[in-house]
Design an enzyme around this catalytic site. Structure first.
Site, PDB file in Angstrom:
ATOM      1  CG  ASP A   1      -1.846   1.135   1.337  1.00  0.00           C
ATOM      2  OD1 ASP A   1      -2.339   1.582   0.292  1.00  0.00           O
ATOM      3  OD2 ASP A   1      -2.072   1.619   2.466  1.00  0.00           O
TER       4      ASP A   1
ATOM      5  CD  GLU B   1      -0.599  -5.945   7.333  1.00  0.00           C
ATOM      6  OE1 GLU B   1      -1.070  -5.884   6.179  1.00  0.00           O
ATOM      7  OE2 GLU B   1      -1.035  -5.277   8.279  1.00  0.00           O
TER       8      GLU B   1
ATOM      9  CE1 TYR C   1      -4.430   0.735  10.179  1.00  0.00           C
ATOM     10  CE2 TYR C   1      -3.723  -1.515   9.720  1.00  0.00           C
ATOM     11  CZ  TYR C   1      -3.441  -0.165   9.834  1.00  0.00           C
ATOM     12  OH  TYR C   1      -2.166   0.293   9.605  1.00  0.00           O
TER      13      TYR C   1
ATOM     14  CD  GLU D   1       0.901  -1.427   9.617  1.00  0.00           C
ATOM     15  OE1 GLU D   1      -0.245  -1.352   9.107  1.00  0.00           O
ATOM     16  OE2 GLU D   1       1.890  -1.863   9.004  1.00  0.00           O
TER      17      GLU D   1
HETATM   18  C1  GCB Z   1      -1.492  -2.259   6.705  1.00  0.00           C
HETATM   19  C2  GCB Z   1      -0.203  -2.221   5.997  1.00  0.00           C
HETATM   20  C3  GCB Z   1       0.185  -0.828   5.559  1.00  0.00           C
HETATM   21  C4  GCB Z   1      -1.036  -0.098   5.029  1.00  0.00           C
HETATM   22  C5  GCB Z   1      -2.055   0.016   6.135  1.00  0.00           C
HETATM   23  C6  GCB Z   1      -3.354   0.688   5.657  1.00  0.00           C
HETATM   24  O1  GCB Z   1      -1.819  -3.205   7.381  1.00  0.00           O
HETATM   25  O2  GCB Z   1       0.844  -2.818   6.699  1.00  0.00           O
HETATM   26  O3  GCB Z   1       1.179  -0.924   4.580  1.00  0.00           O
HETATM   27  O4  GCB Z   1      -0.732   1.150   4.492  1.00  0.00           O
HETATM   28  O5  GCB Z   1      -2.390  -1.265   6.593  1.00  0.00           O
HETATM   29  O6  GCB Z   1      -3.502   1.876   5.845  1.00  0.00           O
HETATM   30  O7  GCB Z   1      -4.162   0.000   5.056  1.00  0.00           O
END
Ligand code: GCB
Length: 641
Positions: free
Chosen positions: A203, A447, A500, A536
């Protein structure tokens, strides 16, 4: 005596698999000169259908401008966003860079005893290099340096002319790191003939070009090729164990001085392997954990040898921080003290220059990190520039140093070729960063599809290899797999997990975060009994977009997500959670997608480094955490920053 034995034991455990050659950062000294080649280079992208015109017509044989139209291209910089041409922005294939330089006479005259080396800090991704039309090296992979001894070529060239041609290919395949694939679109009713696109599973925008400084430097013909240091301390004695690799002759002598910041010699040594003892050492401490963080000694290595009947000397000075790192089932210890990571994930990313090194941006980012009270970051998702790592060493910013193992998502990414390359990349990364006190842990990937069966052998092998080369640091990879099906997690020292909640899952439902996060931590801990970092978490927020009660993409929603996470962290950090790294420090460019608005907006700063509301939430939190956990007195205050 007992103390001595304890130290010897400690150091014996640190016997590492030798890497055979070095990649010391080029530094000037009384025996070494340096010429930076940054600035404007000639550039040409090969738009031919097979991208092979440059090779068929051997563009490296003559000045590039004679091959056809060239444009000016700055180095370091990504080439993607410097012109108004959208086809160059998304270009995949070979691009050609060229620079002509004249070398000083002193580099050419003393041919017997001057070595001239060309070093590229990083170029994306596959590089072939010619000097005066002669192929001098090839290198696979971005983010890491490579070099070539070009002595014989330049010393034979009239007038010291040195024409450097670099052909770069940014194509990613299932076997590169990061992996990718080229998709040919063959439906003639939809796409023109020969149409293809580069697909990736990460990403961030796949910027390409020569991203870091290119330099020429000299050494004597008998030279210091590598230095490895490991450090320990016990009581009031610090130990710097060193190993020096010399090339060019087997007969030489070595003397070493370890100097304090002010220049005073605190220990001396001789020979290629040894130990230096420092009485009352000033330890290397993380930022906010000590009133004098990032303390560095300077190891001055002096080599003497006879060359052509004359005495030749080489001098190289390496910054050294004395510190230890240990992991228990619940804690991460630096110098024996519990360390809690309160930091960020970053990207090398900025408008116009893409991933190109930019000193102004680097300094601004370090000022923001200090303002924020961040004590650490992860080099998501690839190794950062050595110039950035130098500042981490000097400021005491703790680093989880990540390889470019991002987007390993398909079974074909776990094959033998991928694995062999991943091992080489870990070697290159450790060769580059092994002496850095700021680097406290290696992350071999982000990941990956670690729920796939081949991930077990793959990560077992990559992690074992990493530990064999560097037995002094813990190793991890960052997972977003289900704890019960993660085949790589058994091999890591620290569990790093991304989640997330209320964003990619249960979008908009802030009320589920606490329950889900608690469950996440409990499950991982009960399965592995290893400390956990929330590597994260976060939410997109478009700066200036407001809605209360909080709705997704507003600054209020980003703040609310953070606060929900923080309340769980505050309970769990008393148990086994050892860190929290926000995603992301700043907004950054990605591929175009329906879920991306000119890039990823999960930054707590905008891409131009202006704070969103969430930055102030984190700032309050990080300074409070620093006050609670540091051995620093008196109370830290951020108002003077
Ligand atoms: C993740 C990734 C990261 C992305 C982020 C997102 O899990 O490790 O590279 O940018 O989520 O914002 O989706």
């Amino acid at each position: 005596m007992a103390l001595c034995c304890a130290l010897c034991l400690l150091l014996l455990c640190c016997q590492a698999l030798a890497l055979g050659r070095g990649m010391l950062y080029p530094r000037e000294s009384t025996s070494r000169e340096l010429k930076e080649l940054n600035g404007i280079w000639s550039f040409r992208a090969d738009f031919s259908p097979q991208r092979d015109k440059g090779f068929v017509h051997q563009w490296y044989r003559k000045p590039l401008r004679q091959s056809g139209p060239v444009i000016d291209m700055p180095v370091p910089a990504s080439f993607n966003e410097l012109t108004q041409d959208p086809s160059l922005r998304r270009f995949t294939g070979w691009v050609w860079y060229e620079k002509e330089v004249l070398l000083p006479r002193s580099w050419l005259l003393n041919a017997l005893n001057t070595r001239v080396v060309l070093r590229v800090g990083s170029a994306h991704y596959y590089s072939i290099v010619w000097v005066n039309g002669v192929n001098v090296t090839e290198h696979e992979g971005g983010h890491l340096p490579f070099e070539a001894d070009i002595t014989r070529i330049v010393q034979g060239s009239p007038g010291g002319l040195c024409r450097i041609t670099i052909a770069l290919n940014n194509t990613l395949t299932p076997q590169t790191l990061p992996p990718g694939s080229i998709q040919f679109k063959r439906d003639k009713s939809k796409y023109p003939s020969g149409y293809f696109v580069q697909k990736t599973k990460f990403d961030f925008f796949n910027y390409a070009g020569i991203h870091r400084p290119v330099v020429l430097y000299t050494t004597p013909s008998v030279y210091i090729d590598d230095i490895t240091v490991t450090t320990a301390w016990a009581g009031n004695i610090g130990v710097v164990r060193y190993e020096v690799l010399v090339m060019g002759n087997t007969r030489y002598s070595l003397s070493l001085n370890l100097r304090e910041k002010e220049g005073k010699v605190v220990a001396t040594g001789e020979g290629p392997i040894g130990e230096l003892k420092v009485v009352e050492p000033k330890l290397w401490w993380p930022y906010l954990m000590h009133e004098n963080p990032g303390y560095l000694y300077y190891l001055e290595v002096k080599l003497s040898a006879q060359v052509g009947g004359e005495l030749s000397e080489d001098v190289y000075t390496l910054p050294v921080g004395i510190r230890t790192v240990h992991v228990t089932s619940r804690r991460f210890l630096i110098n024996g003290e519990p360390f809690y990571f309160h930091g960020v994930n970053k990207h090398e990313d900025a408008d116009i220059r893409g991933k190109g090194l930019d000193w102004a941006l680097i300094v601004k980012d370090f000022n923001l990190l200090q303002w924020l009270g961040a004590n650490s970051f992860r080099t998501s998702h690839y190794p950062y520039a050595e110039e950035i790592m130098d500042l981490c060493d000097a400021y005491g910013i703790v680093v989880i140093d990540e390889s470019p193992g991002v987007g390993i998502k398909y079974p074909e990414n776990f094959g033998n070729k991928s694995l062999a390359h991943h091992l080489v990349v870990m070697e290159e990364l450790i060769r580059r960063d092994k002496n850095r006190p700021s680097v406290v842990m290696w992350s071999v990937a982000n990941e990956p599809a670690s729920e796939l069966l081949p991930a077990a052998y793959y990560f077992k092998t990559v992690i074992a290899h990493t530990k064999a080369i560097d037995p002094t640091r813990p190793v991890t990879f960052v997972s977003n797999a289900n704890y019960a099906h993660d085949h790589g997690a058994p091999y890591v020292d620290v569990i790093c997990v991304n989640s997330y909640f209320s964003w990619y899952f249960d979008a908009g439902h802030l009320e589920v975060i606490q329950l889900q996060l608690n469950t996440q931590f409990k499950n991982w801990y009960k399965t592995y009994k290893k400390p956990i970092i929330q590597s994260e978490y976060g939410a997109d927020a478009i700066a200036g977009l407001h809605n209360d009660p909080p709705l997704m993409f507003s600054e209020e929603y980003q703040k609310a997500v953070l606060k929900e996470y923080h309340s769980v962290f505050d309970k769990k950090r008393k148990e086994y959670v050892i860190g929290e790294l926000i995603w992301n420090f700043a907004d950054f460019m990605t591929d175009q997608a329906t879920s991306r608005v000119l890039g990823n907006k999960k930054g707590i700063f905008t891409r131009q480094r202006q704070p969103k509301a969430a930055a102030f939430v984190l700032r309050d939190r990080y300074w409070k955490l620093a006050n609670e956990s540091s051995c620093l007195r008196p109370t830290l205050t951020y108002y003077n920053l």
